[in-house]
Scaffold this motif. Structure first.
Motif: not given
Length: 292
Positions: A56-57, A273
């Motif tokens: 994520n991110g 994240t």
């Protein structure tokens, strides 16, 4: 320009030196001072299946948004089907992430597919027999005929994704962009969705860009992997990218890639994240149908 990569599956080798349908040169995306990714050099050719991985991110959805013309690059160039990316480009099919819909949502499955044919236009449209037949053909092709007239909000996650794939196929796409289409689906529906996408690739030479946390359902389909992390990236076949040495260089810390019964497990990759990259702590990414 590099020649088209050869397919791992033996059915797309006739691509030869066909012009890429997606081309990025020195491409970067930043939000303020935060660099999501940069220096991206990538060609995607007709009939190629590209898996886009990363925590994520890391900028996976930013890449999809750039290809759709919704996210400007901070640097470099991007062409899609030989022209700069722009919103609403024809011959680009898009399968979005799962969205929570109200059970009272009035849109039926067949209407969602029709949007793929004539756009999201809510004023009166001619209901020609040819369009109705085309919608019925698409619904049958994706196995959604039995709930064609059911409001989308009443469908299960797997049923809804079948309809979303149908909507994307209705554009007769030369490129199919799939942004986390397997989230919240059980293994049966993951397999069904990936088979639908791969069938289009094989039958029409459609290029597939498939963003996912869940590599194992598509591990046997992907020709190449683009792995995004910490502003950097790796590109190559799954066998080249998904190795301890490759991902350790990418993250700048030791990462183990373990293969167990045909599944890939990445151990020790930082969670981007949880903290800035230089403070990130090791984590585990289970590429087996479970969110990383």
């Amino acid at each position: 320009m590099a020649s088209a990569p050869r397919s791992r599956h033996g059915d797309s080798d006739d691509r030869g030196d066909a012009a890429p349908v997606i081309s990025l040169r020195g491409a970067a995306v930043s939000y303020g001072e935060r660099v999501v990714w940069r220096g991206l050099e990538l060609d995607v050719h007709p009939g190629e299946f590209l898996a886009v991985l990363g925590p994520n991110g890391s900028g996976k959805t930013s890449l999809v948004r750039a290809l759709l013309g919704r996210q400007p690059l901070s640097a470099g160039t991007l062409t899609v089907l030989g022209r700069p990316a722009h919103k609403g480009g024809r011959h680009i099919g898009y399968v979005p992430q799962q969205a929570v819909l109200s059970a009272q949502a009035p849109v039926r499955a067949r209407e969602l597919v029709r949007f793929g044919i004539d756009g999201h236009r809510f004023w009166p449209r001619p209901r020609t027999g040819a369009v109705r037949r085309r919608v019925d053909e698409i619904l049958e092709a994706v196995g959604a005929s039995e709930y064609a007239d059911v409001p989308v909000g009443l469908l299960s996650g797997g049923e809804r994704q079948r309809v979303r794939v149908g909507q994307a196929l209705a554009t007769d796409p030369r490129i199919l962009l799939c942004d986390e289409p397997l989230l919240s689906l059980d293994l049966h529906h993951q397999r069904a969705v990936t088979e639908l996408v791969d069938a289009r690739r094989r039958s029409h030479g459609t290029a597939v860009v498939f963003v996912t946390h869940e590599i194992n359902p598509i591990l046997g389909l992907a020709d190449r992997v683009l792995y995004l992390a910490r502003g950097g990236h790796r590109i190559g076949t799954p066998e080249e990218v998904l190795t301890s040495a490759s991902l350790s260089r990418l993250y700048g810390t030791h990462v183990d890639v373990v293969r167990v019964h045909g599944r890939v497990l990445v151990v020790g990759a930082p969670d981007e994240t949880a903290a800035p990259p230089h403070h990130a702590s090791p984590g585990t990414h289970e590429w087996d149908g479970v969110r990383s």
